[in-house]
Scaffold this active site. Structure first.
Site, PDB file in Angstrom:
ATOM      1  N   HIS B 125       0.809  -1.234   0.000  1.00  0.00           N
ATOM      2  CA  HIS B 125       0.000   0.000   0.000  1.00  0.00           C
ATOM      3  C   HIS B 125       0.837   1.276   0.000  1.00  0.00           C
ATOM      4  CE1 HIS B 125      -3.684  -2.176   0.354  1.00  0.00           C
ATOM      5  NE2 HIS B 125      -3.434  -2.633   1.569  1.00  0.00           N
ATOM      6  N   ASP B 160      -2.920 -10.701  -2.234  1.00  0.00           N
ATOM      7  CA  ASP B 160      -3.443 -10.137  -0.991  1.00  0.00           C
ATOM      8  C   ASP B 160      -4.912  -9.782  -1.215  1.00  0.00           C
ATOM      9  OD1 ASP B 160      -1.991  -8.504   1.581  1.00  0.00           O
ATOM     10  OD2 ASP B 160      -3.931  -7.690   0.957  1.00  0.00           O
ATOM     11  N   HIS B 162      -6.470  -7.223  -0.354  1.00  0.00           N
ATOM     12  CA  HIS B 162      -6.623  -5.800  -0.661  1.00  0.00           C
ATOM     13  C   HIS B 162      -5.885  -5.461  -1.958  1.00  0.00           C
ATOM     14  CE1 HIS B 162      -6.915  -6.144   3.792  1.00  0.00           C
ATOM     15  NE2 HIS B 162      -7.943  -5.335   3.620  1.00  0.00           N
ATOM     16  N   ASP B 249      -4.601 -12.822   3.628  1.00  0.00           N
ATOM     17  CA  ASP B 249      -5.833 -12.284   4.229  1.00  0.00           C
ATOM     18  C   ASP B 249      -7.093 -12.563   3.416  1.00  0.00           C
ATOM     19  OD1 ASP B 249      -4.762 -10.615   2.367  1.00  0.00           O
ATOM     20  OD2 ASP B 249      -4.722  -8.827   3.623  1.00  0.00           O
TER      21      ASP B 249
END
Lengths: 208, 375
Positions: B125, B160, B162, B249
């Site tokens: 990120h 991931d 996200h 995740d």
């Protein structure tokens, strides 16, 4: 958000004595659909690509406009306009009610910009879009004073920054609030909100 | 080759924060208890200059000042001192330790190593000018830039849950970097980006791919779109090397997201990734960890990855002594087997609709980015 924040300037315009052919070519070149018609600094009317096509097409139920060759003969007069300081939703409402595709923007009688349906879509994207990395919460609130304050107060208490907040009325005396917050942990927030009695629609509760 | 340092555990936002160093402690102790742990390579921290290869001086200066405990008024503008990414003493050095590991992985690949597993990092990120979502410095992009500067074409694959936004934006206009992120749709989930129409800019057009998936996607639908998209993109792009952010995740136990994958999907995914590296990138692959916030889920997913990476047979049960010790420490039961139990959660009623939507998203993406763009 005001009209001046979404309008386009400078405006591409034509004069009333332009030929339809030249006006149409200009529309195609610029990739636009609306031409305010201006003479001596005053807005006289507006002409669109559709006006020109109808005026020159035998497919027009009324037939092509006989002898029409100039913009002044085909343009719409009595133009509906906006002011730079009008709220953007007011411009949207006028365009929707009149079913028109653009609003020339006048300030002290002078043409300073134009707003089209496309600009309103841009505004919608800005209002709802993601400008900062953020997670999303959706909460159904009773439609009464203080409910939104309770929600934002809760978020403030958790030290969460709100990037955007949209709310719209729902059936049966409710308001739906869509909040973008600067956290990955929206599940945790949702849990906290539920414990406080909020109806959280998103993220959902996991059954395990 | 495995890269790991105890210093990775200094990247710690404090108790109660999901990005917990306990995950690494649990993982390494599990691998030790299973008798498969081999002494890893422990490279030094990345230098300030190496971090500056992808981040702005403004951001790095602020991280350094906050690390020393100085008061900086505008940290929030740089994504720091937020609930997600709070400042802590020594954060600059801790973040550089993770960057150093991933960067060393890139160096080893250039030196002829085939497979590198970095047991940490994956801070996807972090952006040029801002920290974000638990990520201070972007170790992946520092490694990717090191590879592209050496003249390699890099395919970055992000599993991931996200969107891998930081990596995507940093390389958004680069033709030599393919980014491919599969994630839970940003319509609901942080960071909110990763729509199919984010396809790159300038030289990078068609080289940035996003597959935003429906919440509650589950194993079958995930694998279906993954197996359709990834080989297609990799064969069109022809990378020299594969960089993989293997966040855990998307697992069904994860407290932050809702893709509901089980370890069975992860086993298949990891096997496929290693196969794709062989088939499309000359066998060269650099894997990092990433998100994964269920201690129970993430640790087993990464243990699985470690075994497959080394071609080791998978143990069925986890060592009882290890499990009991951690259960006592965490005060809750842990899954006793490496794999999840069969059907570990209630059936999702909207499954057919979700499967259909994911197929449609894949179709939109492939229509938007013809293989000719990737060429």
């Amino acid at each position: 958000m005001l009209v001046k924040d979404v309008m386009r300037a400078p405006v591409v315009t034509v004069g009333p004595d332009w030929t339809l052919e030249d006006a149409f070519r200009l529309l195609l070149e610029r990739g636009i659909r609306h031409l305010p018609v201006v003479a001596e600094g005053r807005l006289l009317g507006i002409i669109t690509d559709r006006d020109i096509r109808l005026a020159t097409s035998h497919l027009n139920p009324q037939g092509p406009c006989p002898g029409c060759a100039q913009v002044g003969e085909v343009m719409t007069e009595g133009v509906v306009t906006a002011h730079p300081l009008d709220p953007v939703e007011e411009a949207a409402r006028v365009m929707r009610e009149r079913k028109i595709g653009s609003l020339p923007v006048l300030e002290d009688g002078e043409l300073v910009g134009i707003v089209t349906g496309i600009d309103l879509l841009d505004a919608l994207l800005r209002l709802t879009g993601v400008t900062e990395p953020s997670g999303r919460l959706e909460v159904r609130l009773p439609d009464r004073p203080g409910e939104l304050a309770r929600l934002t107060g809760f978020l403030a208490g958790r030290g969460v920054n709100i990037h955007s907040l949209l709310s719209y009325p729902e059936d049966g005396d409710f308001v739906r609030a869509v909040v973008r917050v600067n956290t990955l942990e929206t599940h945790l927030l949702a849990e906290g909100l539920r414990q406080e009695g909020f109806a959280v629609l998103w993220p959902p509760q996991k059954p395990w | 080759m495995v890269i790991y340092r105890e210093a990775y555990r200094l990247y710690d936002f404090g108790p109660g924060h999901p990005f917990s160093p306990v995950r690494l402690e649990m993982l390494t102790s599990l691998l030790q208890a299973l008798g498969v742990w081999r002494e890893p390579l422990s490279p030094p921290e990345a230098t300030r200059e190496e971090v500056l290869s992808v981040h702005s001086e403004r951001l790095v200066g602020r991280v350094e000042a906050a690390s020393r405990g100085e008061r900086v008024p505008d940290l929030e503008h740089y994504g720091l001192a937020t609930g997600d990414t709070p400042v802590f003493p020594g954060m600059d050095r801790a973040a550089r330790a993770l960057v150093g590991g991933t960067l060393e992985g890139a160096r080893r690949l250039l030196a002829g190593e085939k497979r590198v597993l970095q047991l940490g990092g994956g801070l996807h990120h972090a952006q040029y000018d801002r920290a974000s979502g638990f990520c201070v410095y972007n170790d992946l992009s520092v490694a990717i830039r090191h590879l592209t500067r050496a003249g390699l074409r890099v395919a970055y694959l992000d599993i991931d849950v996200h969107h891998g936004d930081g990596v995507q934006w940093i390389h958004y206009e680069e033709g030599g970097v393919l980014t491919l992120s599969l994630h839970e749709s940003g319509r609901y989930l942080f960071p909110g980006t990763g729509h199919v129409y984010e396809v790159g800019k300038g030289e990078g057009v068609g080289r940035k791919l996003n597959l935003p998936l429906e919440p509650f996607t589950e194993d079958e639908s995930y694998l279906e779109v993954f197996e359709a998209l990834v080989p297609w993109a990799l064969s069109a792009f022809r990378p020299d090397v594969l960089v993989v952010q293997a966040g855990a995740d998307a697992h069904y136990l994860d407290p932050l997201a809702d893709l509901l994958l089980t370890t069975r999907a992860y086993e298949r995914l990891f096997r496929l990734l290693l196969e794709y590296a062989e088939a499309f990138a000359g066998g060269r692959v650099l894997l990092t960890l990433g998100g994964g916030y269920s201690l129970d889920g993430a640790v087993r997913v990464w243990a699985l990855l470690y075994h497959l990476f080394h071609g080791l047979p998978l143990p069925e049960h986890l060592p009882e002594g290890w499990r009991l010790a951690w259960e006592a420490r965490l005060g809750r039961p842990l899954t006793p087997t490496l794999h999840d139990p069969e059907a570990p959660y209630p059936e999702v009623p909207r499954r057919p609709e979700i499967v259909k939507r994911n197929r449609l998203t894949l179709q939109r993406l492939t229509e938007l980015v013809g293989s000719r763009l990737l060429d």
